[in-house]
Design a protein around this motif. Structure first.
Motif, PDB file in Angstrom:
ATOM      1  N   VAL A 221       0.844  -1.199   0.000  1.00 39.27           N
ATOM      2  CA  VAL A 221       0.000   0.000   0.000  1.00 39.27           C
ATOM      3  C   VAL A 221       0.878   1.247   0.000  1.00 39.27           C
ATOM      4  O   VAL A 221       0.659   2.184  -0.775  1.00 39.27           O
ATOM      5  CB  VAL A 221      -0.945   0.015   1.222  1.00 39.27           C
ATOM      6  CG1 VAL A 221      -1.683   1.349   1.301  1.00 39.27           C
ATOM      7  CG2 VAL A 221      -1.940  -1.133   1.150  1.00 39.27           C
TER       8      VAL A 221
ATOM      9  N   VAL B  88      -7.977   3.254  -2.319  1.00 38.78           N
ATOM     10  CA  VAL B  88      -8.042   3.282  -0.858  1.00 38.78           C
ATOM     11  C   VAL B  88      -8.638   4.626  -0.428  1.00 38.78           C
ATOM     12  O   VAL B  88      -8.933   5.485  -1.262  1.00 38.78           O
ATOM     13  CB  VAL B  88      -6.650   3.089  -0.213  1.00 38.78           C
ATOM     14  CG1 VAL B  88      -6.073   1.731  -0.591  1.00 38.78           C
ATOM     15  CG2 VAL B  88      -5.691   4.215  -0.615  1.00 38.78           C
TER      16      VAL B  88
ATOM     17  N   MET C 298      -5.990   6.448   4.571  1.00 39.80           N
ATOM     18  CA  MET C 298      -4.850   5.552   4.372  1.00 39.80           C
ATOM     19  C   MET C 298      -3.601   6.354   3.982  1.00 39.80           C
ATOM     20  O   MET C 298      -2.491   6.041   4.409  1.00 39.80           O
ATOM     21  CB  MET C 298      -5.167   4.513   3.295  1.00 39.80           C
ATOM     22  CG  MET C 298      -4.115   3.441   3.154  1.00 39.80           C
ATOM     23  SD  MET C 298      -3.995   2.363   4.604  1.00 39.80           S
ATOM     24  CE  MET C 298      -5.463   1.349   4.388  1.00 39.80           C
TER      25      MET C 298
END
Length: 205
Positions: free
Chosen positions: A6, A37, A41
């Motif tokens: 991520v 996302v 995040m």
């Protein structure tokens, strides 16, 4: 999706968007949306915009700097080979990091670019010095054109490569440039530099 993945994807998304539309015009929501996302995040990994920009310099732009400059050695290197290799590495880096040339021109070179001051803190001063010493040593030997300024040469190389690379999307829209590619650019820049570097008075022994 693993946490490391991520974070890396967010950095990839941010650098791509910053290159496409500029840092000031890119929102956190757009960066998050690029990889599917939430904005929360982005803030989880990068607390502030400055934190994100610092990370891009340290983990993305510095990778380019190291790739380009690390092979530069002392003043006894062959100046022509050194210059050719520098051009090739810059152009090859744009394949690995396609966002780099437009980001460089937009946010580092341009007045008011939001990465300029951060970038100035990360210039590898010793490597350009070694580069300049190599050119100066070759000038003393009569090999390199004495009118070349070793202090300007590396900046000239960056200008001859990064600006055309940043404008690569224009190539296919201009009839006279439609068939050009990066190999053509490398040959062209190297030819210009080799001609300019060669001392017309030098006669090999």
């Amino acid at each position: 999706m693993a946490n490391k993945d991520v974070r890396e994807q967010l950095l990839d998304a941010a650098t791509a968007l910053f290159a496409e539309q500029g840092i000031a015009s890119t929102t956190v929501a757009e960066i998050a949306s690029r990889i599917g996302v939430t904005s929360a995040m982005v803030h989880y990994y990068f607390k502030t915009r400055d934190h994100l920009l610092d990370t891009i310099i340290e983990e993305r732009v510095e990778r380019f700097i190291a790739y380009v400059w690390d092979p530069i050695t002392g003043s006894d290197a062959d100046p022509f080979t050194m210059v050719k290799d520098l051009v090739i590495r810059i152009i090859k880096a744009s394949d690995i990091m396609p966002w780099l040339p437009p980001l460089w021109i937009r946010e580092i070179v341009n007045e008011g670019g939001l990465l300029r001051e951060k970038m100035l803190q990360h210039i590898p001063v010793e490597k350009p010095k070694q580069f300049g010493k190599c050119i100066a040593a070759a000038q003393k030997q009569g090999i390199v054109n004495p009118d070349i300024d070793p202090r300007w040469l590396w900046m000239s190389i960056i200008g001859l490569t990064m600006l055309p690379l940043a404008a690569a999307k224009i190539w296919n829209r201009v009839p006279t440039l439609v068939d050009l590619n990066k190999d053509d650019l490398a040959r062209h820049v190297i030819a210009l530099l080799m001609h300019g570097l060669t001392n017309p008075s030098f006669t090999p022994t």
